[in-house]
Each structure stands twice: as C-alpha cells, then as structure tokens.
Enzyme design. Structure first.
Site, PDB file in Angstrom:
ATOM      1  N   THR A  20     165.219  83.402  -4.299  1.00 31.73           N
ATOM      2  CA  THR A  20     163.998  83.017  -3.842  1.00 31.73           C
ATOM      3  C   THR A  20     163.428  82.141  -4.556  1.00 31.73           C
ATOM      4  O   THR A  20     162.897  81.048  -4.542  1.00 31.73           O
ATOM      5  CB  THR A  20     163.223  84.165  -3.153  1.00 31.73           C
ATOM      6  N   ARG A  27     162.070  73.463  -6.007  1.00 28.36           N
ATOM      7  CA  ARG A  27     161.262  72.649  -5.147  1.00 28.36           C
ATOM      8  C   ARG A  27     160.041  71.957  -6.091  1.00 28.36           C
ATOM      9  O   ARG A  27     159.644  71.016  -5.419  1.00 28.36           O
ATOM     10  CB  ARG A  27     160.885  73.292  -3.753  1.00 28.36           C
ATOM     11  N   CYS A  48     169.826  94.101   3.726  1.00 29.33           N
ATOM     12  CA  CYS A  48     169.457  94.629   5.061  1.00 29.33           C
ATOM     13  C   CYS A  48     170.360  94.725   6.146  1.00 29.33           C
ATOM     14  O   CYS A  48     170.297  95.401   7.182  1.00 29.33           O
ATOM     15  CB  CYS A  48     168.040  93.786   5.522  1.00 29.33           C
ATOM     16  N   ALA A 284     158.073  89.367 -13.414  1.00 29.82           N
ATOM     17  CA  ALA A 284     159.013  90.036 -12.625  1.00 29.82           C
ATOM     18  C   ALA A 284     158.399  90.544 -11.342  1.00 29.82           C
ATOM     19  O   ALA A 284     157.120  90.133 -11.027  1.00 29.82           O
ATOM     20  CB  ALA A 284     158.945  91.708 -13.287  1.00 29.82           C
ATOM     21  N   ASP A 287     161.738  95.023  -5.921  1.00 27.25           N
ATOM     22  CA  ASP A 287     161.816  96.400  -6.245  1.00 27.25           C
ATOM     23  C   ASP A 287     161.348  96.871  -7.416  1.00 27.25           C
ATOM     24  O   ASP A 287     161.098  98.384  -7.549  1.00 27.25           O
ATOM     25  CB  ASP A 287     163.272  96.881  -5.687  1.00 27.25           C
ATOM     26  N   LYS A 438     145.848  93.377  29.877  1.00 28.54           N
ATOM     27  CA  LYS A 438     145.340  93.905  29.007  1.00 28.54           C
ATOM     28  C   LYS A 438     146.370  94.585  27.961  1.00 28.54           C
ATOM     29  O   LYS A 438     147.178  95.414  28.343  1.00 28.54           O
ATOM     30  CB  LYS A 438     144.839  95.457  29.705  1.00 28.54           C
TER      31      LYS A 438
HETATM   32  C1  LIG Z   1     171.350  99.130   2.813  1.00 31.10           C
HETATM   33  C2  LIG Z   1     169.937  98.427   2.683  1.00 31.10           C
HETATM   34  C3  LIG Z   1     169.033  98.015   3.694  1.00 31.10           C
HETATM   35  C4  LIG Z   1     167.921  97.556   3.686  1.00 31.10           C
HETATM   36  N1  LIG Z   1     167.148  96.860   4.841  1.00 31.10           N
HETATM   37  C5  LIG Z   1     166.037  96.534   4.598  1.00 31.10           C
HETATM   38  C6  LIG Z   1     165.235  96.069   5.813  1.00 31.10           C
HETATM   39  O1  LIG Z   1     165.666  96.236   6.766  1.00 31.10           O
HETATM   40  N2  LIG Z   1     164.138  95.601   5.452  1.00 31.10           N
HETATM   41  C7  LIG Z   1     163.508  95.221   4.153  1.00 31.10           C
HETATM   42  O2  LIG Z   1     162.497  94.730   4.091  1.00 31.10           O
HETATM   43  N3  LIG Z   1     164.047  95.855   3.247  1.00 31.10           N
HETATM   44  C8  LIG Z   1     165.318  96.174   3.115  1.00 31.10           C
HETATM   45  N4  LIG Z   1     166.133  96.715   2.148  1.00 31.10           N
HETATM   46  C9  LIG Z   1     165.273  96.452   0.762  1.00 31.10           C
HETATM   47  C10 LIG Z   1     165.667  95.125   0.173  1.00 31.10           C
HETATM   48  O3  LIG Z   1     167.081  94.933   0.411  1.00 31.10           O
HETATM   49  C11 LIG Z   1     165.134  95.151  -1.290  1.00 31.10           C
HETATM   50  O4  LIG Z   1     163.746  95.193  -1.050  1.00 31.10           O
HETATM   51  C12 LIG Z   1     165.354  93.546  -1.817  1.00 31.10           C
HETATM   52  O5  LIG Z   1     166.577  93.361  -1.874  1.00 31.10           O
HETATM   53  C13 LIG Z   1     164.681  93.838  -3.373  1.00 31.10           C
HETATM   54  O6  LIG Z   1     164.879  92.480  -3.869  1.00 31.10           O
HETATM   55  P1  LIG Z   1     165.110  92.400  -5.381  1.00 31.10           P
HETATM   56  O7  LIG Z   1     165.231  90.971  -5.756  1.00 31.10           O
HETATM   57  O8  LIG Z   1     164.018  93.366  -6.036  1.00 31.10           O
HETATM   58  O9  LIG Z   1     166.461  93.085  -5.785  1.00 31.10           O
HETATM   59  P2  LIG Z   1     167.881  92.992  -5.265  1.00 31.10           P
HETATM   60  O10 LIG Z   1     167.803  92.111  -3.989  1.00 31.10           O
HETATM   61  O11 LIG Z   1     168.663  94.351  -4.960  1.00 31.10           O
HETATM   62  O12 LIG Z   1     168.595  92.243  -6.479  1.00 31.10           O
HETATM   63  C14 LIG Z   1     168.646  92.530  -7.570  1.00 31.10           C
HETATM   64  C15 LIG Z   1     169.848  92.055  -8.117  1.00 31.10           C
HETATM   65  O13 LIG Z   1     169.678  92.041  -9.545  1.00 31.10           O
HETATM   66  C16 LIG Z   1     170.912  92.307 -10.458  1.00 31.10           C
HETATM   67  N5  LIG Z   1     170.825  92.698 -11.784  1.00 31.10           N
HETATM   68  C17 LIG Z   1     169.899  94.089 -12.196  1.00 31.10           C
HETATM   69  N6  LIG Z   1     169.920  94.047 -13.535  1.00 31.10           N
HETATM   70  C18 LIG Z   1     170.528  92.985 -13.877  1.00 31.10           C
HETATM   71  C19 LIG Z   1     170.949  92.451 -15.185  1.00 31.10           C
HETATM   72  N7  LIG Z   1     170.413  93.201 -16.243  1.00 31.10           N
HETATM   73  N8  LIG Z   1     171.521  91.423 -15.258  1.00 31.10           N
HETATM   74  C20 LIG Z   1     172.249  90.656 -14.162  1.00 31.10           C
HETATM   75  N9  LIG Z   1     171.789  90.896 -13.003  1.00 31.10           N
HETATM   76  C21 LIG Z   1     171.095  92.065 -12.666  1.00 31.10           C
HETATM   77  C22 LIG Z   1     171.396  93.366  -9.169  1.00 31.10           C
HETATM   78  O14 LIG Z   1     172.986  93.277  -9.476  1.00 31.10           O
HETATM   79  C23 LIG Z   1     171.191  93.036  -8.056  1.00 31.10           C
HETATM   80  O15 LIG Z   1     172.134  92.147  -7.324  1.00 31.10           O
HETATM   81  C24 LIG Z   1     167.249  97.362   2.184  1.00 31.10           C
HETATM   82  C25 LIG Z   1     167.951  97.522   1.212  1.00 31.10           C
HETATM   83  C26 LIG Z   1     169.417  98.239   1.321  1.00 31.10           C
HETATM   84  C27 LIG Z   1     170.147  98.573   0.101  1.00 31.10           C
END
Ligand SMILES: Cc1cc2nc3c(=O)[nH]c(=O)nc-3n(C[C@H](O)[C@H](O)[C@H](O)COP(=O)(O)OP(=O)(O)OC[C@H]3O[C@@H](n4cnc5c(N)ncnc54)[C@H](O)[C@@H]3O)c2cc1C
Length: 557
Positions: A20, A27, A48, A284, A287, A438
């Site tokens: 994202t 953009r 998700c 940062a 999660d 309502k």
């Molecule tokens: C099964 C499941 C169901 C979910 N359902 C929902 C839902 O219904 N609704 C909701 O709101 N949220 C849901 N979530 C949570 C949501 O997916 C996460 O909150 C979201 O993906 C977090 O985004 P992120 O970018 O922080 O981490 P992620 O999307 O996990 O991306 C992090 C990426 O960083 C990469 N990475 C880490 N360290 C390094 C490194 N040193 N070098 C290179 N790459 C690295 C990892 O490989 C990973 O692919 C769900 C999660 C799971 C697992």
C-alpha cells in the site's frame, strides 16, 4: 534551475502495509526510486482470505494474489525483489543488507528513507512436540497450501486459540468435513468481546458439532502412529490428524531491534503520529508497530489489515512531504461464526471495568429489518457509554444480517465523538428489506437515552444475582407460554396486557424488578408501575440477556 534530487525509498515487507505504501508513494512522487523487498515469494496477497481457500469458499487460489509482481511493477514502476530478506540496517550509513534467497547472495542497498512493514509472526509456544509436521500456523499462502493439503485426508482437527483466526479456521475445517475441537485458555471464545456475546458464539459452535475445551490449554503434542495426541493441562488427551495453532501473533521486529530502534515491551516498534520511528529516516507501519488507543488513550497494538493500510498511506504522505497524522485505533473487528456474525468496536465492558472507567451499558435485541418483511433476523447489541453526557465508548453486536452495517455506524460514531443522544437522532436509510423506521441504531440510542434521563432504572443482566429475589419482587411480564420455557427463579408472572388490572398482586413493601423477553415490555411495565407509585427497575435485555450472562458466568467474567 536544477531538478530536485531523486529520492530513494526502500520498503521492507511487500504485503498489506508495504505494498500500500509503495503504491501511494508512487502516486505522490512519480520520480522517486522505490525498492520493495519481500522475504516470501508473493507480494500483496490477501491474508484475510486464507482460511476461506482452505474451506473451499474461495475456490480460486489466484484470487488471493491481489497484485502480482509483474502487475505492480507495470502499474507503479517499482523495483520489486521477492525471496529477498533485509537482514540488517546500518542507520549511520543509511544502508540495508539484503539476502537474496533465490540468488544465494547478500548485498547492500542504500536508502534516503526506509519504511518497515514486516508484520507479525504467529506465536508457536515452546511446547513438547510443537515441531511435529501436523502442527500448523497460518500466515501466508504457503502455510495455507500446507494446511489445505493436510485437510484433504484429515478426519479430526484441534484448533488451539478461540480468537478471530481460530474461529475462522474452525468454521472452514468444519466446512471441509473435518470434526473440530477448539481449545481456548480463557473461559470464553473471542476474548475481545464480553462473556455474554461469546456465549452466543459458544452455543452456535456447539450447535454445529464443534467440541469446546474452554479454560484449558495445550500442554504438549505427541506422535501416535501418524496421528497427534494433544495433551491438555486438564490431563484430557485429544486425538487429531492436524492441529492449527492460532494463539496470537508477535511483531516480527528482530531487524528493528538489532538496528537499535525504540521498541515497546512486546517488541512493537514505537512510532509517532506520523508513523516515524525513533530514527527520523525510518518509518514503520502495520502489525509491527505500537499505536495509540483512540478511545481510552495510551499505547496499544492491533494486528489488523485496516489499520495497516491506513498507516501505510499516512507514512507515504509524510515521506512525500504531506503532513498527515494517524489518529489511533479503536479495535473495530468482525467475524463470521457459522450462521452468526460477531462484531465489536471501541472498549469492551470488561476493559472498562479493569481500567476503572465510569460507564453505563444497555443491551437491546432489535431486528435487522422491518419485522413484517420476510427474513428479519434478531441481533443482540450492547452499547457502552460515559455518563452523564453519553459519549459512546464501545459497542458489540452478535446476530445475522445487518450486524456489519450497524457496527460500522457505531465505529464512526465513536470516531466522531458522538453521544447516545446523537444516535436517537441519526437519520439512516430505510426500506423494509434493509432496516426499520426505528433502526437498531436509533433503538440503542432511545434505550440509552431513557437510562441517562432517568426514565427507567435498568440493571445489566450480569448484575442479576440470585440474592436479588430477596431484595426485589421479581416480575416476569411475558406470556405464560414464554415463561414455561424458562424464567428467573422466584419471579411472579403477570403478562403485560393484564398488568394494570392486577396491580394489587404486586407487593409494595419491596422494589420491583421487571423483566420480559428482551427488555421492551419490561420497560413499558416499569414506566407504568413507577407512575403507580412503585419503586421499579428493569433488566436490560430481559431474560435473553440474563440467560446468556448467567450461562457465561457473568458479563464481566
Ligand atoms: C489468516 C489471517 C486472517 C486475517 N484476517 C483478517 C481480517 O479478516 N481482517 C483484518 O483486518 N485483518 C486480518 N488479518 C490480519 C492482517 O492480515 C494483518 O493485520 C496485515 O496483513 C498486516 O499488514 P503488515 O504489512 O503489517 O504485515 P503483512 O501483511 O504480514 O506483511 C509483512 C511482510 O513482511 C515480510 N517481511 C518481514 N520481515 C522481512 C524482512 N526482514 N525482509 C523482507 N521482508 C520481510 C513478511 O514476509 C511479510 O510478507 C488476518 C491475518 C491472517 C494471518
């Protein structure tokens, strides 16, 4: 005039937050050099949706790959490197060290700005036997493939952890014909919700043949000729073909720790409201970060996709020179559990109690749409608000159709700082298929307003202790056929339509505690009795809420 130097932005993590942010930065800045580095083979996939491909509801695996590397490159002109891991950050030199797992080499990459979105890793408690190949966690497409393969031949499964992902896995394994047992450490499923709501979900799970071990935990796993023996702390032993561990996640922040960035006790990266870390050149999101609790104040962590996406956009804005701030999270979440939808936003009642926050609550059971139009479903909705002005602090809903839109209205009401009195006045869309004149939102506002204005004194269902029968005359105003299906011990029954004619049957030496099925007739009765000189209270949410709270062991348990 000389052109401004091209900025180089390196992004670690290419899924929710990382992808994202990359798209938004492009953009805003057509000329920036954007390098997206992802450890795994995929970018921008839908975590998700993973449980629903295992269950077969999402048939097409490729649908989960929201963007491909080629598609992202073509659309946004990004330098995307998959199977590449950032293994160190040299903050002085502004350089990251990258291991290219496919090419088997390590190299350095410089940056002007670094954005970390490394996500979180599923917790794998160090239990005996936890490395058994049939013990799975779910985070990415590869985990999903392994679980789906194992499910093909599985007859029984144990899911450990009754949170959002655990419940989704229960439903999807069941959908694949697997007999499922759920083990949860707490005495309820879905810990963010209050006990009486979790009780509704427990009943739904049991109705679908799921075996539950609540208030118990896994002590270890052992191989039993190809199957797994799952030893519980209670000494029960379960047999399963596969186990899903869904006991929470921990921020994947060793890289940030090694780089000396400021972290909280749980390992979350501390950021300011612009998503900037303790190093001004490093942002940062997602999660991995600690953010603020928008309702109660103070720091919190919320591993959900919505916040990750919004934070990514805000980080990108700031990186590109557009001041933008993240206003914190309130924990809005939703899950389907078989025929029910459960959703929450803001603080729960148990959190308000733990924090010593003054609050009031009401519980109502409105219909999803006009009762005269076929298919209306009853929902249970609890609203938590601060007296005396009625600022909304939180809400929970369990039901069928229409839960999702009501929780979103309430989530926005909290963000806008609205009060229960605003809900009374809310103008919402109505035609009989979709709502009521309502709406459930208005009804929650009316009932909360009645309480705050002192039109009725209500007891919460969990406050109805057995000794109340001595303190109060318990008056059940339902019809006899409803009473026959269960009532509160010690109560007398006078159906509401007969109340005015039978007032002399109600003793005047004690206050009266009135209840009906869901609270509405109890309120009418209470208004009538108090205007006839009785000291009167009603049970908010009626017998339905009382019964759920009693079975669950009290709403605050
Ligand atoms: C099964 C499941 C169901 C979910 N359902 C929902 C839902 O219904 N609704 C909701 O709101 N949220 C849901 N979530 C949570 C949501 O997916 C996460 O909150 C979201 O993906 C977090 O985004 P992120 O970018 O922080 O981490 P992620 O999307 O996990 O991306 C992090 C990426 O960083 C990469 N990475 C880490 N360290 C390094 C490194 N040193 N070098 C290179 N790459 C690295 C990892 O490989 C990973 O692919 C769900 C999660 C799971 C697992």
């Amino acid at each position: 005039m000389s052109a401004s130097p091209v900025r180089k932005i390196v992004i670690v993590g290419g899924v929710a937050g990382g992808a994202t942010a990359a798209a938004r930065i492009r953009r805003l800045d057509e000329h920036a050099e954007i390098v997206l580095i992802e450890r795994g083979p995929d970018i921008a996939f839908a975590n998700c949706g993973l449980p629903y491909h295992i269950g077969g509801e999402i048939e097409d695996r490729d649908a989960l790959r929201v963007q491909t590397v080629a598609g992202m490159k073509a659309r946004y002109n990004l330098d995307i490197r998959t199977r590449s891991e950032v293994v160190a950050i040299d903050r002085q030199r502004r350089v990251v060290r990258v291991t290219d797992h496919a090419g088997g080499r390590t190299y350095e990459e410089s940056y002007d700005t670094l954005l970390l979105s490394p996500g979180a890793a599923p917790i794998r408690p160090p239990l005996p036997g936890v490395e058994h190949p049939a013990v799975f966690t779910l985070r990415n497409l590869q985990d999903m493939d392994r679980i789906r393969d194992a499910t093909n031949s599985a007859r029984t499964a144990v899911v450990v952890g009754g949170g959002f992902i655990g419940l989704e896995m229960v439903e999807n394994l069941h959908r694949r014909g697997v007999s499922v047992t759920l083990v949860e450490l707490l005495p309820q499923v879905l810990p963010p919700m209050d006990a009486e709501f979790a009780e509704r979900l427990r009943r739904e799970l049991v109705a679908h043949g799921v075996t539950l071990h609540l208030g118990d935990a896994v002590a270890g796993f052992e191989d039993r000729a190809g199957r797994l023996g799952v030893q519980l702390r209670s000494n029960a032993v379960l047999e399963a073909d596969l186990v899903i561990l869904a006991v929470g996640v921990r921020p994947d922040t060793q890289l940030a720790r090694d780089a000396g960035l400021e972290l909280n006790q749980r390992g979350g990266i501390i950021v300011d409201e612009h998503m900037r870390t303790s190093d001004p050149h490093i942002y940062a999101v997602g999660d991995a970060v600690e953010i603020s609790d928008a309702v109660l104040g103070g720091p919190t962590m919320l591993p959900l996709a919505g916040p990750a996406n919004r934070q990514a956009r805000i980080a990108a804005d700031n990186i590109c020179g557009r001041p933008s701030t993240f206003r914190g999270v309130q924990g809005t979440a939703i899950v389907r559990v078989f025929g029910l939808t459960a959703a929450c936003t803001g603080a729960s009642e148990k959190t308000l109690r733990q924090r010593g926050v003054a609050y009031e609550s009401i519980t109502v059971f409105p219909k999803s749409h006009a009762g005269y139009f076929p298919g209306a479903a009853q929902m249970m909705l609890k609203l938590l608000f601060a007296p005396p002005e009625g600022r909304i602090l939180g809400a929970q809903i369990v039901g069928g159709e229409g839960v999702d839109k009501r929780i979103d209205v309430l989530a926005l009401a909290i963000q806008a700082g609205l009060t229960t009195f605003d809900l009374e006045q809310a103008e919402l869309a109505y035609a009989p298929q979709y709502g009521s004149a309502k709406d459930p939102i208005n009804i929650a506002g009316f009932v909360a307003g009645n309480k705050l204005r002192g039109d009725v004194h209500c007891l919460g269902p969990a406050e109805v202790e057995p000794q109340l029968a001595q303190q109060y005359t318990l008056l059940d105003v339902r019809n006899p056929d409803e009473v026959a299906a269960g009532t509160i011990p010690g109560s007398i029954n006078i159906p509401l339509p007969l109340l005015r004619r039978r007032l002399d049957e109600i003793p005047r030496d004690k206050p009266v505690l009135v209840f009906c099925a869901v609270g509405q007739r109890g309120y009418y009765a209470c208004r009538c009795l108090s205007q006839h000189g009785y000291s009167c209270s009603s049970i908010c949410g009626g017998y339905a809420a009382y019964d759920l709270a009693r079975t669950a062991g009290g709403a605050g348990a």
